[in-house]
Design an enzyme around this catalytic site. Structure first.
Site, PDB file in Angstrom:
ATOM      1  N   VAL A 132       0.876  -0.980   0.020  1.00 38.67           N
ATOM      2  CA  VAL A 132      -0.236  -0.317   0.331  1.00 38.67           C
ATOM      3  C   VAL A 132       0.762   1.526   0.180  1.00 38.67           C
ATOM      4  O   VAL A 132       2.253   1.245   0.287  1.00 38.67           O
ATOM      5  CB  VAL A 132      -1.070   0.212   1.644  1.00 38.67           C
ATOM      6  CG1 VAL A 132      -1.783  -0.800   1.548  1.00 38.67           C
ATOM      7  CG2 VAL A 132      -0.089  -0.274   2.034  1.00 38.67           C
TER       8      VAL A 132
ATOM      9  N   ILE B  66       3.415   4.585  -0.222  1.00 41.15           N
ATOM     10  CA  ILE B  66       4.236   5.353  -1.073  1.00 41.15           C
ATOM     11  C   ILE B  66       5.338   3.261  -1.405  1.00 41.15           C
ATOM     12  O   ILE B  66       5.746   3.952  -2.905  1.00 41.15           O
ATOM     13  CB  ILE B  66       5.387   5.265  -0.032  1.00 41.15           C
ATOM     14  CG1 ILE B  66       5.027   7.115   0.471  1.00 41.15           C
ATOM     15  CG2 ILE B  66       6.716   5.503  -0.080  1.00 41.15           C
ATOM     16  CD1 ILE B  66       6.087   7.356   1.485  1.00 41.15           C
TER      17      ILE B  66
ATOM     18  N   LEU C  92       8.819  -8.474   8.177  1.00 43.07           N
ATOM     19  CA  LEU C  92       9.936  -7.111   8.600  1.00 43.07           C
ATOM     20  C   LEU C  92      10.993  -7.143  10.107  1.00 43.07           C
ATOM     21  O   LEU C  92      11.449  -6.782   9.865  1.00 43.07           O
ATOM     22  CB  LEU C  92      10.213  -5.441   7.719  1.00 43.07           C
ATOM     23  CG  LEU C  92      10.235  -5.807   6.571  1.00 43.07           C
ATOM     24  CD1 LEU C  92      11.638  -5.942   6.031  1.00 43.07           C
ATOM     25  CD2 LEU C  92      10.243  -6.367   5.549  1.00 43.07           C
TER      26      LEU C  92
ATOM     27  N   TYR D  30       8.008   6.498  17.770  1.00 35.92           N
ATOM     28  CA  TYR D  30       8.283   6.734  16.029  1.00 35.92           C
ATOM     29  C   TYR D  30       9.657   7.893  15.665  1.00 35.92           C
ATOM     30  O   TYR D  30      10.200   7.495  14.387  1.00 35.92           O
ATOM     31  CB  TYR D  30       7.248   7.456  15.839  1.00 35.92           C
ATOM     32  CG  TYR D  30       7.031   7.396  13.696  1.00 35.92           C
ATOM     33  CD1 TYR D  30       7.359   6.559  12.834  1.00 35.92           C
ATOM     34  CD2 TYR D  30       7.247   8.655  13.336  1.00 35.92           C
ATOM     35  CE1 TYR D  30       7.275   6.491  12.040  1.00 35.92           C
ATOM     36  CE2 TYR D  30       7.226   8.786  11.785  1.00 35.92           C
ATOM     37  CZ  TYR D  30       7.455   7.697  11.125  1.00 35.92           C
ATOM     38  OH  TYR D  30       7.828   7.803   9.840  1.00 35.92           O
TER      39      TYR D  30
END
Length: 253
Positions: free
Chosen positions: A16, A18, A66, A161
């Protein structure tokens, strides 16, 4: 982009946003794109769309988490067996959890570190080793970073983040230095977008809050970031673009 035609690119988080836009653009330019994500069905659908559109490249879906090193290593082994190796690595996969520094859950922090930092670093290492063993001296590793890797906004939900993205900024520069020490012409680039209209905010917040974030200003689109990737890859071999910082015209911070 002609020199990349027929070459192999890995795009993480390609299902999805980018990642999907980048994968589609590279396929349009004739590359063999290995697109990975946990939701492989969305990549399979995107691959069919690319084929129907008559793009000269091909998108090969890989299911990979990942945050799991074993799955990453298995994916690279499969790419080696089926396509010899990776010439371009686009480390796009990343996530955020609304976990402030004073009250956040450790599990959320750990998940962000596992994907945004360790997953990126493992893919970088394995991509470089793939290039090195095949004497690929013109490869490229591109990290999809964030403006959050360059400044801290007054929003507690994204402070951790932001720390992971500051790490990406440091990792990209460290990678560039190590590549120079290795006497290779493989290049390293960080692309740092501001607010992009993708599913990112929807996953971070509730739908109403996410919609509000995207309607306040004219946001960047995923294709804008994908265009930056092709711009970076199109630079002459002697030119290394270290960091592309991009944000909506109306974005203040």
């Amino acid at each position: 982009m002609d020199r990349w035609r027929g070459r192999v690119a890995l795009v993480t988080g390609a299902s999805v946003g980018i990642g999907a836009a980048v994968a589609k653009e590279l396929v349009r330019h004739g590359m063999k794109v290995m697109g990975c994500a946990r939701d492989v069905e969305k990549i399979q659908k995107l691959a069919a769309e690319c084929q129907s559109a008559g793009h000269s490249g091909v998108l090969v879906p890989f299911k990979c988490d990942l945050s799991n090193e074993e799955e990453i290593l298995s994916m690279f082994a499969a790419i080696k067996e089926q396509h010899k190796g990776v010439d371009v690595c686009i480390n796009n996969a990343g996530l955020a959890h609304a976990e402030p520094l004073l009250s956040g859950k450790t599990s959320g922090w750990k998940n962000m570190m596992d994907v945004n930092i360790l997953g990126l670093s493992i893919c970088t290492r394995e991509a470089y080793q793939s290039m090195k063993e095949r004497n690929v001296d013109d490869g490229h590793i591109i990290n999809i970073n964030s403006m959050s890797g360059h400044r801290v906004t007054p929003n507690a939900d994204v402070h951790f983040y932001s720390a992971t993205k500051y790490a990406v900024t440091a990792l990209t520069e460290g990678l560039r230095q190590e590549l120079r020490e290795a006497n290779t012409h493989i290049r390293a680039t960080s692309i740092s977008p501001g607010l992009v209209a993708t599913e990112f905010a929807q996953r971070l917040y509730n739908p109403d809050k996410a919609a509000a974030a995207y309607t306040k200003i004219k946001c960047l689109e995923a294709i804008d970031v994908a265009d930056s990737v092709t711009y970076v890859l199109s630079a002459p071999p002697h030119v290394q673009i270290g960091d592309v910082q991009m944000r909506p015209v109306e974005q203040v911070l």
